[in-house]
Design a protein around this motif. Structure first.
Motif, PDB file in Angstrom:
ATOM      1  N   ARG B  98      33.964  36.289  48.420  1.00  0.00           N
ATOM      2  CA  ARG B  98      35.368  36.619  48.154  1.00  0.00           C
ATOM      3  C   ARG B  98      36.288  35.801  49.054  1.00  0.00           C
ATOM      4  O   ARG B  98      37.284  35.237  48.610  1.00  0.00           O
ATOM      5  CB  ARG B  98      35.578  38.116  48.397  1.00  0.00           C
TER       6      ARG B  98
ATOM      7  N   ARG C 110      32.857  33.851  40.255  1.00  0.00           N
ATOM      8  CA  ARG C 110      33.727  35.018  40.376  1.00  0.00           C
ATOM      9  C   ARG C 110      34.686  35.138  39.204  1.00  0.00           C
ATOM     10  O   ARG C 110      35.043  36.247  38.806  1.00  0.00           O
ATOM     11  CB  ARG C 110      34.463  34.970  41.716  1.00  0.00           C
ATOM     12  N   ARG C 114      34.646  38.464  36.972  1.00  0.00           N
ATOM     13  CA  ARG C 114      35.840  39.284  36.749  1.00  0.00           C
ATOM     14  C   ARG C 114      36.080  39.502  35.262  1.00  0.00           C
ATOM     15  O   ARG C 114      36.382  40.607  34.824  1.00  0.00           O
ATOM     16  CB  ARG C 114      37.074  38.609  37.350  1.00  0.00           C
TER      17      ARG C 114
END
Lengths: 232, 251, 281
Positions: B98, C110, C114
């Motif tokens: 992240r 990612r 998502r």
């Protein structure tokens, strides 16, 4: 309203400064007839519709002919690497130290060691190559005594003044020799340590304010104030 | 965002959020410029309970040298959360995926605003450390980073500010807090260059109709203009302590 | 993958591409709103529980799904686990170097994660075996194997193709309480089928599905993940440029216009897989 700022106002990058009949000096972007600040600056409004933008911080980018004070940081086979307070490390080649080819036996470290302070001139610089220095002229070379003062490169020109006016005055008034590097480094050399301390104080204070209208007057004021302070 | 959804009520009967805000209300935002001595530029931001500090070093020499770009300044960004910054268990200091992605999108949010071509073969490093996190940290980081870059004297065409638009019980809301991000129905971080009106960061998760996206962009623009005022205030105040001339005086 | 080498496009070529786009022409002859030909093949990796290879122009991405039983995440004890991973490997292009995943690998994974999660594609709550203790953990790994731009869209299609065609063992409980995997297979519980559409900005022009050369000269890109009902379930702006508000709306409309075509390709996958499952063995 063609003028968007008042004198002494801090402007941020992208902020509109003036439009149309105004002339804007200093780092700015022009779009059509509108001027925008490019870096964090102080706007000074001068007579005859001129606005001067003075950057609050400026990185030293070398220019050909600049006198700089550098610190030797490394030694190569035929050159020294010199820190000149710039994003670019400068190169001083052996050929720029001696007027004619040096004797082969001379070790580079006998000439300049890592940590040495040198006064040099910028021979050339473009963004594709490292800045090149020379110490071939007189008054250049290793600095062996004095006090080093570091000031903002954006303001160091005050210490020189118009045609060297300020530097000459300080020299006489304080009894010191000044080596002023355009890269924000100044060396003051005096007969007594007290003279050097006083000079260092004056140079530092002179370069503190964001804008000084008349560096010569400012220098005189500072010298008088310093002398009063030191004599008491 | 998913998981134990809808278990937490985020709006009260009179339509207020858990912290008392209206749907279109920003949290209290306070920015301070020039807070670090060593960095060339720095800024500290508090947005609600978020506390983030940003340091900028540059323009400087690129290390390692081979990474230097021949025609422009290299911008590098590192977004990192301190282990004690999170409400839940201690976060491991190692960079998470992240943080890697957020570092990238933050860099890409700031790049359009910087005149990179002015300093070829140099680099400018932006270090972002989150001290306390409560939702929308990446956009708050961008808002602070732009101030730090300006503080460092980096040439820019505009500042950059960011806000998150979210969906709470079917309604669009400005500036999500941590709990709203966790239990809401969507999160859309947006950053813009305020004066130029251009979007430099946009992400989303959740579900939004086309109309909601258009509306969210409008809401973001208004909120970003408010943050821009705070950014300018912080930068001007930093240097107001050393006034060069009396304001308004002509020389 | 690691270390994408900074590729310098020679200025004349860059100028040529940009001025062509101003006239509405692209390097590969497409129009700005034209999407390349898409082909998908499933079942390409026999040991995976589900797999797919997507060809988008010359770009090729292979994705594999592997499901195993394990513990749920502590903060979601009643949901299955979805993990998405991607790597840009040297095989795919001379500009990729071997090494640990870098920001481009992470971002790609990612974005797809998502989009899949928000749609939602997998019904994670139906992947619970023993609440709080055992769930199905579904790993989706995407590997581009040939680079001609737009890995995001191609990876999204490959991931969805792999998920739609995946088959996991049916479970039963033995008398002593242990979970037993049977020989019989069942599909993964899937709610929605998101598709990913990427639009690049080159100068003032918006072009759909950028190829490699266009990616090298583009100012920025924006990706929308769209559900069956044309809701936006993920957005990602990338690149060092910016978009005006109008451009974002235009890009979204472009994405909405091509989404049905991409979903139709995935629908045929689903039909084919259902048909072959229904065939008597």
């Amino acid at each position: 309203m063609p003028l968007y700022v008042s004198s002494g106002q801090v402007v941020v990058p992208g902020e509109p400064v003036a439009e149309g009949s105004y002339e804007v000096h200093g780092p700015c972007v022009v779009v059509g007839k509108k001027f925008y600040a490019k870096v964090l600056s102080v706007a000074i409004v001068e007579k005859s519709r001129q606005v001067r933008l003075i950057p609050l911080k400026r990185t030293y980018i070398p220019n050909e002919g600049d006198l700089v004070i550098g610190k030797v940081i490394d030694i190569g086979p035929t050159f020294w690497l010199v820190d000149i307070n710039s994003p670019f490390t400068a190169l001083l080649q052996v050929s720029e130290v001696f007027p004619r080819p040096a004797p082969a036996q001379r070790e580079l470290t006998e000439i300049f060691r890592v940590g040495d302070l040198i006064a040099a001139k910028v021979l050339s610089f473009d963004f594709a190559h490292d800045p090149l220095l020379t110490v071939k002229e007189s008054k250049l070379g290793r600095i062996t005594k004095g006090l080093l003062v570091e000031v903002a490169p954006a303001r160091v020109s005050r210490v020189i003044g118009r045609k060297g006016q300020v530097a000459n005055y300080l020299s006489e008034a304080l009894g010191v020799e000044l080596i002023v590097g355009r890269n924000g480094r100044v060396v003051v050399i005096g007969k007594k340590p007290d003279d050097e301390t006083l000079a260092a104080y004056v140079v530092t204070r002179l370069c503190e304010k964001l804008y000084v209208e008349d560096p010569f007057e400012e220098a005189k004021k500072l010298v008088e104030a310093a002398k009063r302070r030191w004599s008491s | 965002m998913t998981g134990e959804a809808a278990a937490v009520k985020l709006l009260t009967e009179d339509g207020k959020r858990l912290d008392g805000r209206a749907l279109n209300e920003l949290r209290r935002c306070r920015i301070e410029a020039g807070v670090l001595k060593n960095a060339d530029g720095s800024a500290y931001i508090e947005l609600g309970r978020n506390k983030i500090i940003v340091a900028v070093y540059g323009p400087k020499e690129v290390h390692p040298r081979h990474e230097a770009l021949p025609d422009r300044m290299l911008l590098r960004c590192r977004y990192s959360m301190l282990p004690f910054s999170v409400a839940e268990e201690r976060k491991s200091p190692a960079p998470t995926r992240r943080e890697v992605e957020i570092s990238k999108v933050i860099r890409e949010a700031l790049e359009p605003a910087i005149f990179l071509e002015e300093f070829p073969r140099t680099s400018v490093d932006v270090f972002i450390e989150v001290i306390e996190a409560d939702g929308s940290t990446r956009v708050a980081s961008i808002t602070a980073a732009a101030v730090a870059l300006a503080d460092a004297g980096i040439p820019m065409r505009d500042l950059v500010a960011g806000v998150s638009i979210g969906k709470i019980e079917g309604k669009l809301a400005i500036d999500l807090s941590g709990i709203e991000d966790q239990h809401g129905e969507g999160d859309m971080p947006i950053a813009m260059m305020p004066r130029l009106g251009e979007v430099t960061l946009m992400q989303a998760d959740g579900r939004f109709t086309r109309e909601e996206i258009v509306q969210a962009l409008q809401m973001a623009r208004e909120a970003i203009l408010k943050l821009y005022e705070e950014q300018k205030r912080a930068l001007k105040e930093r240097y107001s302590k050393v006034p060069p001339v009396e304001p308004g005086e002509e020389v | 993958m690691s270390e994408r080498i900074y590729t310098v496009v020679p200025a004349p070529r860059r100028e040529a591409i940009r001025s062509m786009i101003k006239r509405g022409e692209r390097v590969d002859g497409r129009k700005p709103e034209e999407y390349r030909e898409v082909k998908i093949e499933v079942g390409v990796a026999g040991n995976a529980d589900g797999s797919a290879r997507v060809t988008l122009g010359h770009t090729k991405v292979i994705a594999g799904v592997k499901a195993s039983l394990g513990q749920p995440f502590p903060d979601a004890p009643n949901a299955g686990v979805q993990v998405v991973h991607a790597e840009l490997i040297p095989l795919a292009s001379p500009i990729f170097e071997p090494g640990p995943p870098d920001e481009n690998d992470v971002e790609l994974a990612r974005i797809i994660d998502r989009g899949l999660r928000s749609a939602p594609a997998l019904k994670l709550e139906e992947l619970v075996v023993v609440p709080g203790k055992q769930v199905w953990r579904v790993f989706i790994d995407m590997y581009p194997i040939d680079h001609d731009g737009n890995f995001i869209d191609a990876s999204g299609l490959a991931a969805m193709g792999a998920l739609l065609s995946a088959r996991i063992p049916k479970l039963s409980t033995a008398p002593d309480g242990t979970i037993v995997k049977s020989e019989e297979k069942t599909p993964l519980p899937i709610a929605d089928v998101p598709v990913f559409v990427t639009i690049a900005k080159i100068g003032d022009a918006l072009v759909m599905d950028p190829c490699y050369e266009e990616e090298l000269v583009m100012d920025a890109r924006i990706t929308f993940a769209l559900t069956k009902e044309n809701h936006v379930c993920a957005v990602q702006k990338g690149g060092r440029g910016s978009f005006t508000l109008d451009e974002i709306q235009l890009a979204l409309d472009m994405a909405l216009s091509v989404a049905p075509r991409l979903r139709a390709i995935l629908d045929t996958v689903q039909q084919k897989v259902n048909a072959s499952a229904a065939k008597p063995t």
